[in-house]
Design an enzyme around this catalytic site. Structure first.
Site, PDB file in Angstrom:
ATOM      1  N   SER A  49      13.755   0.971   5.916  1.00 21.33           N
ATOM      2  CA  SER A  49      12.708  -0.219   6.429  1.00 21.33           C
ATOM      3  C   SER A  49      12.506  -1.013   5.205  1.00 21.33           C
ATOM      4  CB  SER A  49      11.616   0.386   6.713  1.00 21.33           C
ATOM      5  OG  SER A  49      10.908   1.113   5.808  1.00 21.33           O
ATOM      6  N   LYS A  90       5.622   0.258   2.115  1.00 19.43           N
ATOM      7  CA  LYS A  90       5.685  -0.992   2.766  1.00 19.43           C
ATOM      8  C   LYS A  90       5.278  -2.261   1.881  1.00 19.43           C
ATOM      9  CE  LYS A  90       7.183   1.166   6.531  1.00 19.43           C
ATOM     10  NZ  LYS A  90       8.455   1.293   6.837  1.00 19.43           N
TER      11      LYS A  90
END
Length: 195
Positions: free
Chosen positions: A56, A100
């Site tokens: 990711s 993230k």
């Protein structure tokens, strides 16, 4: 005339400790104490390490890559847009850390439509390194962030479970372990500070 004896002779001399020696010893003691203090601060602030799970955050971070977490960075401030943070989704301590990038800040409304990000109705311009978002998830209808809440996305926008997913949603500041600041790797190009 005195007769000299053959063999070993041991002379007894008084040993004195010089001022210079004491100064040298003191400076070494000070340096040792300073090193211990620096080590303590370093371990406290970046004593947490985690591994990236999944793709990711590519190309910034790769699956299996180790990341050092700066726990100290948000003690006197809050995450900023563009920071890469490490957090437990919904504070769930039975899961792994997520890594993230912060896109939305407290008080903002984030909407993703036609593959683009809008902050409070204004187009959020990013560089061309990010792919056009194929699925806006729960952000298609807009997510309004409360106090101490953040909207995060993976750099690999179309292969990331992030704030667009209902089981992650807005990230509360209390669930943030710290800022991901240094990446470790098996080659020189995978080693360095995280931008």
């Amino acid at each position: 005339m005195a007769k000299r004896h053959k063999g070993l002779h041991f002379y007894r001399r008084r040993k004195t400790i010089s001022v210079g020696f004491l100064k040298e010893l003191g400076s070494w003691g000070f340096l040792f104490a300073l090193a211990v203090l620096i080590a303590f601060v370093f371990v406290y602030s970046v004593g947490l390490k985690t591994s990236v799970i999944g793709a990711s955050m590519e190309p910034c971070l790769y699956n299996g890559q180790s990341v050092l977490i700066n726990k100290f960075s948000y003690s006197f401030g809050s995450p900023k847009r563009g920071d890469v943070i490490v957090f437990l989704p919904n504070g769930n301590e039975n899961t792994h850390y997520y890594i993230k990038r912060v896109v939305g800040l407290p008080g903002e409304t984030i909407t993703i439509k036609e593959g683009r990000i809008y902050l409070d109705g204004y187009f959020y311009e990013e560089d061309d390194s990010y792919d056009t978002i194929e699925d806006g998830g729960i952000a298609e209808k807009g997510i309004s962030l409360g106090e101490e809440e953040y909207f995060v996305l993976g750099d690999n926008r179309n292969n990331s479970e992030d704030s667009r997913s209902a089981n992650v949603g807005a990230v509360k500041e209390e669930t943030i372990a710290g800022r991901a600041w240094f990446k470790l790797g098996d080659s020189i190009d995978k080693l360095g500070f995280i931008e």
